[in-house]
Design a protein around this motif. Structure first.
Motif, short mmCIF file in Angstrom:
data_model
loop_
_atom_site.label_atom_id
_atom_site.label_comp_id
_atom_site.label_asym_id
_atom_site.label_seq_id
_atom_site.Cartn_x
_atom_site.Cartn_y
_atom_site.Cartn_z
N ARG A 33 65.12 84.96 157.07
CA ARG A 33 65.63 86.01 156.17
C ARG A 33 67.15 86.13 156.26
N ILE A 34 67.69 86.02 157.46
CA ILE A 34 69.15 86.08 157.63
C ILE A 34 69.82 84.91 156.92
N CYS A 35 69.24 83.71 157.08
CA CYS A 35 69.80 82.53 156.40
C CYS A 35 69.73 82.68 154.90
N PHE A 36 68.64 83.26 154.40
CA PHE A 36 68.53 83.46 152.95
C PHE A 36 69.56 84.47 152.45
N ILE A 37 69.82 85.50 153.21
CA ILE A 37 70.84 86.48 152.82
C ILE A 37 72.21 85.83 152.78
N ILE A 38 72.53 85.02 153.76
CA ILE A 38 73.81 84.31 153.78
C ILE A 38 73.91 83.36 152.60
N LEU A 39 72.83 82.63 152.30
CA LEU A 39 72.82 81.73 151.15
C LEU A 39 73.01 82.50 149.85
N SER A 40 72.39 83.66 149.74
CA SER A 40 72.52 84.49 148.54
C SER A 40 73.96 84.98 148.37
N LEU A 41 74.55 85.47 149.44
CA LEU A 41 75.93 85.96 149.35
C LEU A 41 76.90 84.84 148.99
N THR A 42 76.68 83.66 149.55
CA THR A 42 77.52 82.52 149.23
C THR A 42 77.37 82.13 147.77
N SER A 43 76.15 82.09 147.30
CA SER A 43 75.88 81.72 145.91
C SER A 43 76.51 82.73 144.95
N PHE A 44 76.34 84.01 145.23
CA PHE A 44 76.93 85.04 144.37
C PHE A 44 78.45 84.96 144.34
N GLY A 45 79.04 84.73 145.50
CA GLY A 45 80.49 84.60 145.57
C GLY A 45 81.00 83.42 144.76
N LEU A 46 80.32 82.28 144.87
CA LEU A 46 80.73 81.10 144.11
C LEU A 46 80.55 81.32 142.61
N LEU A 47 79.50 82.04 142.23
CA LEU A 47 79.30 82.35 140.81
C LEU A 47 80.41 83.25 140.28
N LEU A 48 80.82 84.23 141.08
CA LEU A 48 81.88 85.13 140.65
C LEU A 48 83.23 84.42 140.55
N GLU A 49 83.42 83.39 141.37
CA GLU A 49 84.67 82.64 141.32
C GLU A 49 84.64 81.50 140.31
N ASN A 50 83.51 81.34 139.61
CA ASN A 50 83.33 80.27 138.61
C ASN A 50 83.57 78.89 139.18
N ARG A 51 83.07 78.65 140.36
CA ARG A 51 83.17 77.32 140.97
C ARG A 51 82.22 76.36 140.26
N PRO A 52 82.58 75.08 140.18
CA PRO A 52 81.75 74.13 139.43
C PRO A 52 80.35 73.91 140.00
N LYS A 53 80.16 74.01 141.28
CA LYS A 53 78.84 73.74 141.88
C LYS A 53 78.06 75.01 142.16
N ALA A 54 78.50 76.13 141.62
CA ALA A 54 77.81 77.40 141.86
C ALA A 54 76.42 77.41 141.24
#
Length: 66
Positions: free
Chosen positions: A10-31
């Motif tokens: 669950r902790i790893c999934f939360i970290i993955l979620s936060l990373t994914s959301f951050g990359l989406l907000l920054e409009n990164r190409p691999k988000a």
């Protein structure tokens, strides 16, 4: 009580979620790819039974959303 493996998962999934959301907000190409991976990981973990809730209606909401 949850096992150590479930808590770590669950902790790893939360970290993955936060990373994914951050990359989406920054409009990164691999988000988008990371977001798809996050959704697939959630579906696999859910189907294996590691994300069961005490509330059955919450499980129904997961089924509809994903």
């Amino acid at each position: 009580m949850l096992s150590q493996g479930t808590i770590l998962l669950r902790i790893c999934f939360i970290i993955l979620s936060l990373t994914s959301f951050g990359l989406l907000l920054e409009n990164r190409p691999k988000a988008g790819v990371l977001e798809i991976i996050r959704c697939v990981v959630f579906i696999v973990v859910y189907k294996l039974g590691h994300v069961r809730s005490q509330f059955s209606s919450l499980g129904d909401a997961y089924e509809v959303r994903y």
